[in-house]
Design a protein around this motif. Structure first.
Motif, mmCIF file in Angstrom:
data_model
loop_
_atom_site.group_PDB
_atom_site.id
_atom_site.type_symbol
_atom_site.label_atom_id
_atom_site.label_comp_id
_atom_site.label_asym_id
_atom_site.label_seq_id
_atom_site.Cartn_x
_atom_site.Cartn_y
_atom_site.Cartn_z
ATOM 1 N N THR C 182 17.183 82.091 64.469
ATOM 2 C CA THR C 182 16.945 80.652 64.503
ATOM 3 C C THR C 182 18.186 79.934 64.999
ATOM 4 O OG1 THR C 182 17.726 80.373 62.241
ATOM 5 C CG2 THR C 182 15.360 80.759 62.526
ATOM 6 N N ALA C 183 17.961 78.727 65.492
ATOM 7 C CA ALA C 183 19.073 77.848 65.851
ATOM 8 C C ALA C 183 18.855 76.540 65.115
ATOM 9 C CB ALA C 183 19.132 77.626 67.361
ATOM 10 N N SER C 184 19.845 76.173 64.298
ATOM 11 C CA SER C 184 19.753 74.937 63.515
ATOM 12 C C SER C 184 20.178 73.769 64.389
ATOM 13 C CB SER C 184 20.651 75.031 62.282
ATOM 14 O OG SER C 184 20.096 75.961 61.363
ATOM 15 N N GLU C 185 19.303 72.791 64.451
ATOM 16 C CA GLU C 185 19.565 71.663 65.344
ATOM 17 C C GLU C 185 20.129 70.478 64.570
ATOM 18 O OE1 GLU C 185 17.364 69.710 69.093
ATOM 19 O OE2 GLU C 185 16.112 69.788 67.297
ATOM 20 N N ALA C 186 21.152 69.864 65.137
ATOM 21 C CA ALA C 186 21.719 68.657 64.538
ATOM 22 C C ALA C 186 21.685 67.537 65.574
ATOM 23 C CB ALA C 186 23.139 68.923 64.074
ATOM 24 N N PHE C 187 21.811 66.330 65.080
ATOM 25 C CA PHE C 187 21.633 65.175 65.957
ATOM 26 C C PHE C 187 22.902 64.344 66.066
ATOM 27 C CE2 PHE C 187 17.483 66.641 64.974
ATOM 28 C CZ PHE C 187 16.779 66.430 66.132
ATOM 29 N N ILE C 188 23.235 64.055 67.307
ATOM 30 C CA ILE C 188 24.452 63.337 67.628
ATOM 31 C C ILE C 188 24.336 61.865 67.270
ATOM 32 C CG2 ILE C 188 25.777 62.535 69.620
ATOM 33 C CD1 ILE C 188 25.147 65.201 70.980
ATOM 34 N N ASP C 189 23.166 61.341 67.452
ATOM 35 C CA ASP C 189 23.007 59.884 67.376
ATOM 36 C C ASP C 189 22.135 59.452 66.195
ATOM 37 O OD1 ASP C 189 20.677 60.909 68.304
ATOM 38 O OD2 ASP C 189 20.492 59.580 70.033
ATOM 39 N N ARG C 190 21.992 60.337 65.209
ATOM 40 C CA ARG C 190 21.236 59.956 64.009
ATOM 41 C C ARG C 190 22.165 59.997 62.804
ATOM 42 N NH1 ARG C 190 15.687 60.659 64.077
ATOM 43 N NH2 ARG C 190 15.780 59.690 62.029
ATOM 44 N N ARG C 191 21.992 59.092 61.873
ATOM 45 C CA ARG C 191 22.804 59.104 60.648
ATOM 46 C C ARG C 191 22.182 60.020 59.618
ATOM 47 N NH1 ARG C 191 24.032 54.052 61.745
ATOM 48 N NH2 ARG C 191 26.198 53.757 62.397
ATOM 49 N N TYR C 192 23.034 60.629 58.825
ATOM 50 C CA TYR C 192 22.604 61.567 57.783
ATOM 51 C C TYR C 192 22.760 60.942 56.404
ATOM 52 C CZ TYR C 192 22.223 65.410 61.118
ATOM 53 O OH TYR C 192 21.839 66.213 62.149
ATOM 54 N N THR C 193 21.870 61.320 55.497
ATOM 55 C CA THR C 193 22.009 60.901 54.099
ATOM 56 C C THR C 193 22.996 61.832 53.394
ATOM 57 O OG1 THR C 193 20.247 62.359 53.347
ATOM 58 C CG2 THR C 193 19.582 60.164 54.080
ATOM 59 N N ASP C 194 23.373 61.444 52.193
ATOM 60 C CA ASP C 194 24.352 62.251 51.459
ATOM 61 C C ASP C 194 23.832 63.653 51.160
ATOM 62 O OD1 ASP C 194 26.043 60.169 51.564
ATOM 63 O OD2 ASP C 194 26.084 59.753 49.410
ATOM 64 N N ASP C 195 22.506 63.808 51.124
ATOM 65 C CA ASP C 195 21.982 65.155 50.852
ATOM 66 C C ASP C 195 21.560 65.881 52.136
ATOM 67 O OD1 ASP C 195 19.883 63.473 51.259
ATOM 68 O OD2 ASP C 195 18.641 64.256 49.630
ATOM 69 N N GLY C 196 22.081 65.420 53.254
ATOM 70 C CA GLY C 196 21.940 66.189 54.488
ATOM 71 C C GLY C 196 20.664 65.962 55.262
ATOM 72 N N ARG C 197 19.909 64.948 54.896
ATOM 73 C CA ARG C 197 18.714 64.644 55.680
ATOM 74 C C ARG C 197 19.020 63.560 56.706
ATOM 75 N NH1 ARG C 197 13.791 65.721 52.765
ATOM 76 N NH2 ARG C 197 14.268 66.914 50.887
ATOM 77 N N LEU C 198 18.123 63.410 57.671
ATOM 78 C CA LEU C 198 18.265 62.320 58.620
ATOM 79 C C LEU C 198 17.811 61.027 57.936
ATOM 80 C CD1 LEU C 198 16.711 63.943 61.839
ATOM 81 C CD2 LEU C 198 19.137 63.702 61.254
ATOM 82 N N VAL C 199 18.545 59.956 58.129
ATOM 83 C CA VAL C 199 18.091 58.644 57.651
ATOM 84 C C VAL C 199 16.805 58.292 58.410
ATOM 85 C CG1 VAL C 199 18.644 56.172 57.585
ATOM 86 C CG2 VAL C 199 20.417 57.878 57.064
ATOM 87 N N SER C 200 15.815 57.893 57.643
ATOM 88 C CA SER C 200 14.516 57.607 58.269
ATOM 89 C C SER C 200 14.641 56.521 59.334
ATOM 90 C CB SER C 200 13.520 57.149 57.194
ATOM 91 O OG SER C 200 12.441 56.474 57.789
ATOM 92 N N ARG C 201 13.833 56.673 60.374
ATOM 93 C CA ARG C 201 13.874 55.687 61.451
ATOM 94 C C ARG C 201 13.438 54.304 60.987
ATOM 95 N NH1 ARG C 201 14.686 57.100 66.695
ATOM 96 N NH2 ARG C 201 14.702 59.330 67.166
ATOM 97 N N ARG C 202 12.884 54.246 59.789
ATOM 98 C CA ARG C 202 12.488 52.923 59.279
ATOM 99 C C ARG C 202 13.699 52.102 58.862
ATOM 100 N NH1 ARG C 202 8.958 56.090 56.027
ATOM 101 N NH2 ARG C 202 7.265 56.749 57.399
#
Lengths: 276, 276, 276, 276
Positions: C182-202
Motif C-alpha cells: 500500500t501507499a499512504s496518501e497525504a494531502f499538501i493543501d488540506r488541514r489535519y485534525t489533532d487525531d490525524g484526520r482531514l478537517v471536513s470540507r464543511r
C-alpha cells in the motif's frame, strides 16, 4: 426589452421594404455543451455576440445542471433559445452517424426538446427554435424520412417553433411541409459547390481559413443571399441564420468580428422569431 | 368497459358526504421500466388493473421509445399518466441512495418531467401526476430540502400536477407548501410501526407475504384510512393511492385481486385527478 | 532527462538507512479525466511533474480513446501508471456518495482495472497501482466492508499492484490485510485534525490556501512524516505519496513548485513501485 | 474435467482422420446481456447446450455484476468464455451501425476485452475467444480497416485468443493476417446466396423459419462444410462454430434440438480452443 437586445438599428424598421428583408440575419451558436465538471466553449462571452443559442439537451452533451445554467444565461442576455437535440452518443459528441429509424429520430428529438423546454418555461422563457446537432443534423439534411420525423417531433411539441436546417436541405423542406416556420442556415467558413452544396470536409478546401474571405462570405450571404462557389460562380443561397462557433477563444473573437462587420454594413442581427 | 371499471358507482356521486371521501382510492404502478430490448414488467396487463401509471423517464430506466409506447398504451386504456423521475443510475435501477444537492434534485426532476410530458402532450394527453422513483422517493420522503426541491420542480413545470409521496412524509408536506395537490401513498404489503412509519426492510417482518393479510390491509387503508401496526395498534394512515407491483406475473395477479376486493367492498377506484 | 528528473540521487541508494526511507516520496495526480471532446486538466504538462498518474477508467470520467492516449503519454514520460476507478456517475464526476454494496464495489473496481490494464499492457507497460476516485475513495476510507471489497478486487486482478489510500484509513488497512503493498496518501493543501484526520470540507479552514504554508506542509510530510494540525500539534502522518492537482494552470504551477522544493530539500521523488 | 464437458464421444479421438476434422463444431451463444435489474435470455439453461459463451461487456449490454455472474456460471459449466464487445449504444443494443474510425474500433474492443478478462481471470479462468457483437460484427465483416483494428485489439490483448467472425468475411481474414487463430461462424437459420453471403434481412426469405430445414442446414454445415443456397446450389461454407440464440424459451429449445441432432450424427461439439 428582450426584443431590443436582439434587434439592432431599430430606426430602420419603418422604411425597409421587401428587398431589405434579406438584410436581416440571425447569428446562432451551439452552447451548453459542457457535461458535469467538463466545461466546453465560452458560452457567457458568446451570448454577447449571437442572437440565437442552440442548447445541448443531454444526449450528445449537456446535463440538467448545465442546461438550466445556460438557459438562464441566455434569458438574461435576451438571446433566443433553441433546443439542440443530438444522437445518444456522449463519447462521440453526437458526431458519428448512427443508423437510426425515423421513429427513433422522432422519439429522441421529442424527448430532448421536452426536457429543454421544461427549463426554459420554468424560468419564464419561451423556446424559439430547434436545431438538430451534428450527425443528426447532417442525416436529417439528406434523408427525407429522418427529416420528416424530426420536423414532426418539433411540430407536435409546439407548432410555433422554428426549425433550423441546412439551407436547401431535406430538413428545411420537411419543416415547411409539416407546417413549421424554418430558418435556412448558411456557413461563413465553408466553401460551396456550384450546385449550392457544402464542399465535403474530405476535400482540402472545404473550410475557409482566411478570416477576411470568411467575413466577405458572411456579408454576401447575409446582405445579398449569395455566395461565390469554389468554382468561382455566384449562386443564390438562402441565409436566414449564420452559424458561428464558440469552442475556442479565437472562434469567439472571430464571431465578434463577424457581428461587427455585419452591423457596420447595415445588416440587422436578430433571431428569426423576434421579428414576429 | 375499461372506463366503467375505473369510475364505479357513478350514481353515488351526489350524496356521498365527507366520510365517504375515504372510500375512493387510486391504484398506482410503476411502468415503462424497460430499456432498449430489455422489457420489464407486464405493462399492458397491469393497465387493465390500475388507475395511475408512473412512467420511467430515462434516468433509472426507460428510453424514448419505451416512454412513447407506454404513454400511448396508458392513454388508450384511460389510465392517468404520471412522470416517474429517478436518480441517474441505470445499472442500479435508481435504487441506490446518492448524495445529491437540492439543486441537482430540482434539475433532474424537471428534466425528466419535461421529457415525459412531451410524449404525453404530443399524443393529446395531459400528465396528471409525478411520483419520484426509488431512492429519490425515499430521500425526498426524509430530507426536507430535497423534498422542497422536488416539489418546486413539479410546481414550476405545471402547478396542476399532483405530487405522489409517502403518506406522512416530508415530500407530501413540501408539495402542500409549494401549492400542489398531493396524493398520500400507502403500502399494501409493507408493515407499519406504531408511529406510522414503514418497518425498515432490514427487519424480517418488513414485508407482508400472506396475500390475505395484505388484502385486509388494502381494504382497511382504502376503506377506513387505518392500518394495524406491527405492534397490534390501529392507527390512522392517509391512503389516497395504493402502490401495486407489476414486475412478475404473480404481482399482476395479486394486483387484480386487490382491485376486485376493493370494488366488492364498494370502494371506488379512481385516479386523484379524475375527481376534479 | 525525464528519467533523470524522476530518480534523483541514485548514488545514495546503497547507504540510506531506515530514517532516510521517509525522505522518498511519490507525487501523484489524477489524469485522463477528459471525455469525448471534453478535455480536462493539463495532463501533458503535469506528467513532467509527477511520478504517478492515476488514470480515469470510464465510469466517472475517461473513455477508451482518452485512456489510450493518456496511458501512452505516461509511458513516454516514464511516469508510473495506476487505475483510477470511480463510481458510475459521469454527470456527478464520481464525487457523489452512492449507497453501493461491497459486491458492487468489487465488481466496478475490477471492471475498471481490467479495462485500463488492457491499454497499459497493449502498449508494453505494466500497471503499478490503483487509487479509487472521489466518493469511492472516501467511502472505502471509512467503511471496512467497502475497503475490503476494493482491496480484494485489486489483489485478485494482480497481487503486485500497490493500493493507494488515505493515510491511516480503512482502505490502507484492508489492502495490507489482503496482502497488497500500500501507499499512504497525504494531502499538501488540506488541514489535519489533532487525531490525524482531514478537517471536513464543511469547515472554512479545511483547505490551505496560502501556497507557502502548503509547501511547508509538503516538506514536513515528505521529509519528516509529520504534520502540524489545525490545533497546533505536531503529529505523525505516514506520507508515501502526495496528491497534486492538475485541473487548472495554477494547480500545475503549484505542483511544479512542490516538486522543486522537495528536490531542493534532498527528498527523492519516485513512485512506490519503482524502488523495487 | 472442463475439457470433458466440452468434448463428446471421446472414444473417437484416436481414429478420426483429416476429413473428420470437419465433424467437430462449436455451438456459441450470446450471454450476459442483462443490465441492472433487466434480465435477458435464459443464460443458465443455455449453458447446458452450448460450448462457447459470448459475454456482453457493458457497452451494448451487460454491467459488472452481470458479467461476473455470467462468467462464474460459464466456468461452473465448463463452457468456453469469450468477450462480446459491442458499440457504445445501450438503448439500441449495439445493433445500430455507427460511423466509427478504426482507432475507435480498436479502443472500444480493447477496453471491453480487458474488462471481461479481469472477471475471467479473477475467478481462475482463461478467456478463450472474442466475438464482436451486432453492428460491430457486421461492420467488421465488411470493412477491412475496422476488421484489422478489431483483430489488432484482440491480438494485442492476448495473441492466443481465437477471433470469431462471419465465415468468409474481412474479419476472419484480418484475424489471420494479425496472427490470430480464427473460428468461422455459420448460421443455422439464415439463407445463403449463391456466392456464400447471407441473404440480407431485407429479403423476405432471409431467415429459415422451418425448424426441420434449419436442423438440416446445421447438420450439413457442421458435417460437410456445405450449405444449399437460396438458388438451390450446394456451396462450401467453413463452419467452425454455429450461432444459436437464447433470447426466448423457444430459442433455447431449438438450440437443444440442434445439439441433440448434431450429437446423434456423430458430430463432436467442442469449443475451438479446447482441441488444443
Amino acid at each position: 426589452m428582450n426584443a431590443d437586445s436582439r434587434a439592432y438599428q431599430e430606426g430602420e424598421d419603418l422604411d425597409h421594404g421587401p428587398e431589405s428583408m434579406s438584410r436581416t440575419v440571425d447569428l446562432n451558436c451551439d452552447m451548453g455543451e459542457g457535461f458535469g465538471l467538463h466545461t466546453f466553449g465560452m458560452d457567457e462571452t458568446l451570448l454577447e455576440v449571437v442572437t440565437s443559442a442552440n442548447i445541448a439537451c443531454g444526449f450528445h452533451a449537456g446535463d440538467p445542471a448545465t442546461m438550466r445554467k445556460t438557459v438562464r444565461l441566455a434569458l438574461s442576455k435576451g438571446v433566443a433559445i433553441g433546443a439542440h437535440p443530438g444522437l445518444p452518443d456522449m463519447s462521440g459528441f453526437g458526431r458519428r452517424h448512427m443508423e437510426i429509424t425515423p421513429d427513433e429520430a422522432f422519439e429522441m428529438t421529442l424527448y430532448q426538446i421536452g426536457a429543454l423546454d421544461a427549463f426554459v418555461r420554468s424560468d419564464g422563457g419561451r423556446m424559439a427554435h430547434v436545431k438538430p446537432h451534428g450527425a443528426l443534423y447532417t442525416m436529417a439534411s439528406q434523408d427525407e424520412d429522418l427529416a420528416q420525423a424530426v420536423a414532426e417531433a418539433v411540430y407536435r411539441h409546439d407548432s410555433r417553433l422554428i426549425l433550423f436546417g441546412l439551407s436547401g436541405s431535406a430538413l428545411v423542406r420537411a419543416g415547411e411541409r409539416a407546417g413549421l416556420r424554418t430558418a435556412s442556415e448558411a456557413f461563413i467558413d465553408r466553401r460551396y459547390t456550384d450546385d449550392g452544396r457544402l464542399v465535403s470536409r474530405r476535400h482540402p478546401d472545404a473550410v475557409i481559413t482566411d478570416p477576411e474571405e470568411a467575413l466577405r462570405q458572411a456579408l454576401m450571404l447575409a446582405g445579398e443571399g449569395k455566395v461565390v462557389t469554389r468554382g468561382g460562380k455566384e449562386i443564390p443561397v438562402q441565409a436566414d441564420t449564420l452559424c458561428v462557433h464558440g469552442d475556442t477563444i479565437h472562434a469567439v473573437e472571430f464571431a465578434r468580428m463577424v457581428r461587427d462587420r455585419l452591423i457596420q454594413s447595415d445588416i440587422r442581427l436578430q433571431s428569426p422569431g423576434s421579428a414576429l
